[in-house]
Scaffold this motif. Sequence first.
Motif, mmCIF file in Angstrom:
data_model
loop_
_atom_site.group_PDB
_atom_site.id
_atom_site.type_symbol
_atom_site.label_atom_id
_atom_site.label_comp_id
_atom_site.label_asym_id
_atom_site.label_seq_id
_atom_site.Cartn_x
_atom_site.Cartn_y
_atom_site.Cartn_z
ATOM 1 N N ALA A 273 -14.079 23.260 -32.788
ATOM 2 C CA ALA A 273 -14.967 24.164 -32.055
ATOM 3 C C ALA A 273 -15.738 25.047 -33.023
ATOM 4 O O ALA A 273 -15.627 26.262 -32.986
ATOM 5 N N LEU B 96 -18.564 27.220 -34.740
ATOM 6 C CA LEU B 96 -19.607 28.084 -34.212
ATOM 7 C C LEU B 96 -20.892 27.727 -34.948
ATOM 8 O O LEU B 96 -20.861 27.526 -36.159
ATOM 9 N N PRO C 237 -9.929 36.708 -38.541
ATOM 10 C CA PRO C 237 -8.548 36.187 -38.606
ATOM 11 C C PRO C 237 -8.363 34.839 -37.890
ATOM 12 O O PRO C 237 -7.252 34.318 -37.881
ATOM 13 N N CYS C 238 -9.414 34.306 -37.268
ATOM 14 C CA CYS C 238 -9.370 32.956 -36.664
ATOM 15 C C CYS C 238 -10.586 32.215 -37.201
ATOM 16 O O CYS C 238 -11.450 31.777 -36.446
ATOM 17 N N CYS C 239 -10.663 32.033 -38.509
ATOM 18 C CA CYS C 239 -11.950 31.705 -39.140
ATOM 19 C C CYS C 239 -12.360 30.247 -39.011
ATOM 20 O O CYS C 239 -13.508 29.905 -39.285
ATOM 21 N N GLY C 240 -11.455 29.361 -38.598
ATOM 22 C CA GLY C 240 -11.831 27.947 -38.476
ATOM 23 C C GLY C 240 -12.491 27.461 -39.758
ATOM 24 O O GLY C 240 -11.978 27.664 -40.860
ATOM 25 N N SER C 241 -13.688 26.874 -39.618
ATOM 26 C CA SER C 241 -14.374 26.334 -40.804
ATOM 27 C C SER C 241 -15.071 27.415 -41.611
ATOM 28 O O SER C 241 -15.795 27.105 -42.561
ATOM 29 N N THR D 199 -17.326 29.845 -40.697
ATOM 30 C CA THR D 199 -18.761 30.119 -40.486
ATOM 31 C C THR D 199 -19.107 31.605 -40.564
ATOM 32 O O THR D 199 -20.067 31.993 -41.242
ATOM 33 N N ASP E 133 -6.799 31.434 -40.967
ATOM 34 C CA ASP E 133 -6.642 30.594 -39.784
ATOM 35 C C ASP E 133 -5.235 30.012 -39.822
ATOM 36 O O ASP E 133 -4.685 29.762 -40.903
ATOM 37 N N VAL E 134 -4.680 29.825 -38.618
ATOM 38 C CA VAL E 134 -3.324 29.294 -38.548
ATOM 39 C C VAL E 134 -3.279 27.841 -39.003
ATOM 40 O O VAL E 134 -2.256 27.366 -39.482
ATOM 41 N N ASP F 2 -1.035 33.100 -39.279
ATOM 42 C CA ASP F 2 -1.162 33.413 -37.859
ATOM 43 C C ASP F 2 -1.816 34.782 -37.680
ATOM 44 O O ASP F 2 -1.363 35.762 -38.294
ATOM 45 N N ALA F 3 -2.838 34.847 -36.845
ATOM 46 C CA ALA F 3 -3.528 36.129 -36.602
ATOM 47 C C ALA F 3 -2.565 37.169 -36.041
ATOM 48 O O ALA F 3 -2.801 38.366 -36.156
ATOM 49 N N ASN G 59 -14.566 34.666 -33.167
ATOM 50 C CA ASN G 59 -14.564 34.006 -31.862
ATOM 51 C C ASN G 59 -13.214 33.302 -31.762
ATOM 52 O O ASN G 59 -12.989 32.266 -32.374
ATOM 53 N N ALA H 232 -2.722 28.879 -31.277
ATOM 54 C CA ALA H 232 -1.562 28.216 -31.872
ATOM 55 C C ALA H 232 -0.852 29.196 -32.781
ATOM 56 O O ALA H 232 -1.281 30.325 -32.958
ATOM 57 N N PHE I 200 -1.041 35.308 -25.867
ATOM 58 C CA PHE I 200 -1.635 35.383 -27.214
ATOM 59 C C PHE I 200 -2.479 36.652 -27.355
ATOM 60 O O PHE I 200 -2.334 37.409 -28.311
HETATM 61 C C1 LIG Z 1 -13.000 28.868 -31.657
HETATM 62 S S1 LIG Z 1 -12.279 28.457 -33.177
HETATM 63 C C2 LIG Z 1 -13.147 29.419 -34.354
HETATM 64 C C3 LIG Z 1 -14.237 28.618 -34.979
HETATM 65 C C4 LIG Z 1 -14.821 29.237 -36.208
HETATM 66 N N1 LIG Z 1 -15.553 30.464 -35.920
HETATM 67 C C5 LIG Z 1 -15.697 28.234 -36.907
HETATM 68 O O1 LIG Z 1 -16.888 28.462 -37.026
HETATM 69 O O2 LIG Z 1 -15.211 27.158 -37.285
HETATM 70 C C6 LIG Z 1 -10.752 29.255 -33.097
HETATM 71 C C7 LIG Z 1 -9.879 29.097 -34.319
HETATM 72 O O3 LIG Z 1 -8.694 29.858 -34.103
HETATM 73 C C8 LIG Z 1 -7.647 29.217 -34.762
HETATM 74 N N2 LIG Z 1 -6.372 29.724 -34.197
HETATM 75 C C9 LIG Z 1 -5.729 29.387 -33.058
HETATM 76 N N3 LIG Z 1 -4.614 30.117 -32.904
HETATM 77 C C10 LIG Z 1 -4.544 30.945 -33.986
HETATM 78 C C11 LIG Z 1 -3.611 31.941 -34.420
HETATM 79 N N4 LIG Z 1 -2.534 32.215 -33.708
HETATM 80 N N5 LIG Z 1 -3.855 32.582 -35.573
HETATM 81 C C12 LIG Z 1 -4.960 32.294 -36.330
HETATM 82 N N6 LIG Z 1 -5.861 31.352 -35.971
HETATM 83 C C13 LIG Z 1 -5.659 30.704 -34.817
HETATM 84 C C14 LIG Z 1 -7.888 27.742 -34.542
HETATM 85 O O4 LIG Z 1 -7.219 26.976 -35.542
HETATM 86 C C15 LIG Z 1 -9.411 27.685 -34.624
HETATM 87 O O5 LIG Z 1 -9.829 27.335 -35.927
#
Ligand SMILES: C[S@@+](CC[C@H](N)C(=O)[O-])C[C@H]1O[C@@H](n2cnc3c(N)ncnc32)[C@H](O)[C@@H]1O
Length: 427
Positions: free
Chosen positions: A176, A178, A201-205, A207, A262-263, A290-291, A307, A317, A360
Amino acid sequence: MNQLQLFLPCAAGVEERLAEECLLITDQQPGTLKTTRGGVLVQASWRDVMLLNLHSRLAQRVLVQLSNVEYRSDQDIYENASEVAWEIWFTPKQSFKIEITAQHSPVKSLNYSALLVKDAICDRFRHKSGVRPNVETRWPDARVYVHLSATHQTLYMDTSGEALFKRGWRTDKGDAPLKETLAAAMIAASGWDGETPLYDPCCGSGTIAIEAAQIACNIAPGGQRQFGFEKLLPYQSHVWSAIKSEAKAAESKAVVPIFGSDVAHRMVDFAMRNAERAGVGDVVQLRGGDALQRLPPCDKPGILLLNPPYGERIEAAGFAGTASGARTRRGGRESAWLDPTADPVQQNDSAGDAASMDSFFRQLSTHWKTHYMGWTAWVLTPDLKLPGRMRFKESRRVPMWNGPIECRMFRFEISAMPDKNAKLPEV
Ligand SMILES: C[S@@+](CC[C@H](N)C(=O)[O-])C[C@H]1O[C@@H](n2cnc3c(N)ncnc32)[C@H](O)[C@@H]1O
């Protein structure tokens, strides 16, 4: 080429910020610019076209408006398109493609309308030079945009080529990601000054953190990609080279650290590779974890910008054990950012399970109120009830669209949780 009418489309909700950005990039007066739903109209020069493509973080593309006239029939659509001097923009030896959009248009088939415009362009070239250009849908040399409203047909020459959110550095992405343009819109909406620590704290890739780091270093978002205008006839390579050199010379060092975690360790690896490619590998500090456990990454309070996961596309997660095995940028084990006292978080079994998402977000707000006092959080979410779920009262809400999904960016000022054992002041 000094008085072009440009249209810069953007995500709904971002128009005012794009207008401000256009003024800064082109050094124009506000009177030369008009915001409409989904974009900004600006009068500018061909040089501005190049500057906007190179420097805009918020525009989806830069279009030159060539005609905007009434239409009532298929014949009108064909004739209007025949009257535009396409030969100023490309040659019949080049390929082209038509993109068409409509709003409240009475036409029965958009495909057929696109075909009429295509025929008009080919016929005009054949009459003038005896040669018809070819249509190429995948990698055209020139892209023509057509918009049909209820009454008007507008024709544009695209100067961007691939959409501007494709900066050229994000080859690794998660489930997902952004769009870079939306991440930039979040940063702009937050009013981040480039001097306050920023943490996703949920940085994914990565962005958001990478866009922020490029802003902090004054790195042009389009510095690593090519643009449609490079294949058009008005293009002058020496002018473009000079513009790019100026942008390179204006790059600077970031004055503040930018953090992401990111987790999912796979995502952190992606983010690291993306940051390297974006030229900010040294500026962004990325970690796994974990956030719900991560402690503030620096002493000075800053902004949390994220996001977070949400049910439809990606579930929350993480649990305590995973995060303690997080790897740092340098590959070692990392514990300095972790809260050893945090309760283990239950891992979600069912995607998008509402109860676990609720849990969560409740735990996230408790964690923030316990450890992030003085920070400001900006959270982009399609869940309009998020403040209630987090037991937070937002101090601002900014409407923003993530593609077709209506979202809000909520601002939460984080103060400590009331201490249940504290004595009430005597009156
Ligand atoms: C909507 S995506 C964010 C996408 C990101 N902004 C990007 O551009 O790739 C949400 C992210 O939250 C992460 N996530 C889920 N549960 C989490 C947790 N408990 N702690 C940290 N990250 C978590 C997922 O692995 C995912 O990468």
